[in-house]
Enzyme design. Sequence first.
Site, mmCIF file in Angstrom:
data_model
loop_
_atom_site.group_PDB
_atom_site.id
_atom_site.type_symbol
_atom_site.label_atom_id
_atom_site.label_comp_id
_atom_site.label_asym_id
_atom_site.label_seq_id
_atom_site.Cartn_x
_atom_site.Cartn_y
_atom_site.Cartn_z
ATOM 1 N N HIS A 63 0.832 -1.206 0.000
ATOM 2 C CA HIS A 63 0.000 0.000 0.000
ATOM 3 C C HIS A 63 0.863 1.251 0.000
ATOM 4 O O HIS A 63 1.865 1.352 0.709
ATOM 5 C CB HIS A 63 -1.016 -0.010 1.146
ATOM 6 C CG HIS A 63 -0.469 0.166 2.523
ATOM 7 N ND1 HIS A 63 -0.281 1.406 3.094
ATOM 8 C CD2 HIS A 63 -0.111 -0.733 3.471
ATOM 9 C CE1 HIS A 63 0.171 1.268 4.330
ATOM 10 N NE2 HIS A 63 0.285 -0.020 4.580
ATOM 11 N N GLU A 196 -5.291 1.741 2.071
ATOM 12 C CA GLU A 196 -5.183 0.572 2.941
ATOM 13 C C GLU A 196 -5.415 0.953 4.391
ATOM 14 O O GLU A 196 -6.026 0.197 5.160
ATOM 15 C CB GLU A 196 -3.788 -0.063 2.783
ATOM 16 C CG GLU A 196 -3.615 -1.408 3.501
ATOM 17 C CD GLU A 196 -3.102 -1.283 4.933
ATOM 18 O OE1 GLU A 196 -3.059 -2.301 5.643
ATOM 19 O OE2 GLU A 196 -2.753 -0.162 5.350
ATOM 20 N N GLU A 197 -4.935 2.130 4.780
ATOM 21 C CA GLU A 197 -5.009 2.549 6.179
ATOM 22 C C GLU A 197 -6.436 2.831 6.643
ATOM 23 O O GLU A 197 -6.686 2.985 7.835
ATOM 24 C CB GLU A 197 -4.137 3.788 6.399
ATOM 25 C CG GLU A 197 -2.646 3.576 6.178
ATOM 26 C CD GLU A 197 -1.988 2.742 7.269
ATOM 27 O OE1 GLU A 197 -2.698 2.293 8.186
ATOM 28 O OE2 GLU A 197 -0.760 2.551 7.212
ATOM 29 N N ASP A 219 4.116 -5.800 3.508
ATOM 30 C CA ASP A 219 3.776 -4.744 4.453
ATOM 31 C C ASP A 219 4.714 -4.857 5.654
ATOM 32 O O ASP A 219 5.511 -5.801 5.743
ATOM 33 C CB ASP A 219 2.309 -4.872 4.889
ATOM 34 C CG ASP A 219 1.682 -3.543 5.301
ATOM 35 O OD1 ASP A 219 2.436 -2.635 5.727
ATOM 36 O OD2 ASP A 219 0.454 -3.421 5.208
ATOM 37 N N HIS A 305 3.529 3.327 13.196
ATOM 38 C CA HIS A 305 2.611 4.473 13.302
ATOM 39 C C HIS A 305 3.128 5.548 14.253
ATOM 40 O O HIS A 305 2.357 6.256 14.886
ATOM 41 C CB HIS A 305 1.197 4.040 13.700
ATOM 42 C CG HIS A 305 0.422 3.460 12.565
ATOM 43 N ND1 HIS A 305 -0.953 3.398 12.533
ATOM 44 C CD2 HIS A 305 0.826 2.908 11.393
ATOM 45 C CE1 HIS A 305 -1.365 2.838 11.411
ATOM 46 N NE2 HIS A 305 -0.294 2.522 10.695
#
Length: 329
Positions: A63, A196-197, A219, A305
């Site tokens: 992504h 994707e998020e 990923d 993140h």
Amino acid sequence: MIELLKKLFDAQSVSGGESPVMDVIEAELCGFCDEIKRDALGNLIAYKRGKSQNPRRIMLAAHADEIGFLVTYIEDKGFVRVTPIGGIHWFASCYSPVKFENGVMGVLVPDADAKINEYGAEKFYVDIGCSDRESAEKLVKIGMRAAVAPQLIEVAGGRIAGRPLDDKIGCAVLIEAMKRLKEHSDDIYCAFTVQEEVGCRGARTASYAVMPDISIACDVTGVGDTPGSKHMAVKLGGGAAIKIKDSSVICSPEIVAELTKVAEENGIKYQHEILTGGGTDTSQMQLAGEGSVAGCISVPSRYIHTAVEMCDLADVEACVQLFVSYLSR
């Protein structure tokens, strides 16, 4: 790899606004693929034709979007209120520089009276330096995207840290794999997906366009090698992580076994991954049409993140080698 990552990092791609990074990816792959196209949702799909008379359709995916913010309101004193796009850790984002999609800079800070247990979108604002709404509105608009400013640093042990490694490191792995891949029997569709998020939306439409027989995502995945972390077998420096399961998918046993065999036959360092939370585009590719044999090769990463996501370049190289070795069989 470092220079490629810098190009990808500099092209902001908050979910729904991925075009800048897709331009970078397309430029990198030009001349290495038989066809490159984008669909209505914004996914970029690069195609390499197989040599077999009856090729299988193999879909790869990483992504291209990143987590970020969306401007919702500008206060009378010029402070900019935002809402999250994707899984924002407000504590981790606190007091970080923020870059808007038009290049305007600011800082993300909590309200002065906000307690840590109250941290959330309603308690945060971006200070862009303006003292009134009129001057702020000349710089940012309602609906404009922003993200914590990108950075990339090299630390000891052949490791790098910064953001957004999730999942531009996966994009870099697939770009490099597509460049190295020379001989292959199967048709390869390499999708760089959007959104994707916010729910793996791009992978859903892309996989229905491709209808793959086999699908493999790339990923990041968490690790269990830091102080106080949850028990997990994956660690930085342990090699490419071959996913067995996460909260969104149970990978096909045959693809797990085959990827493991390929790694062992080619001397590629690997580890097996079971992620108890989170998911990837694998979940959508697995369910396309009548379904596909699906798996995922993950890049072990710390501090996902946050502004200091970390990975080991040796693990990244192992992921590239595993993709190329598998696709060349």
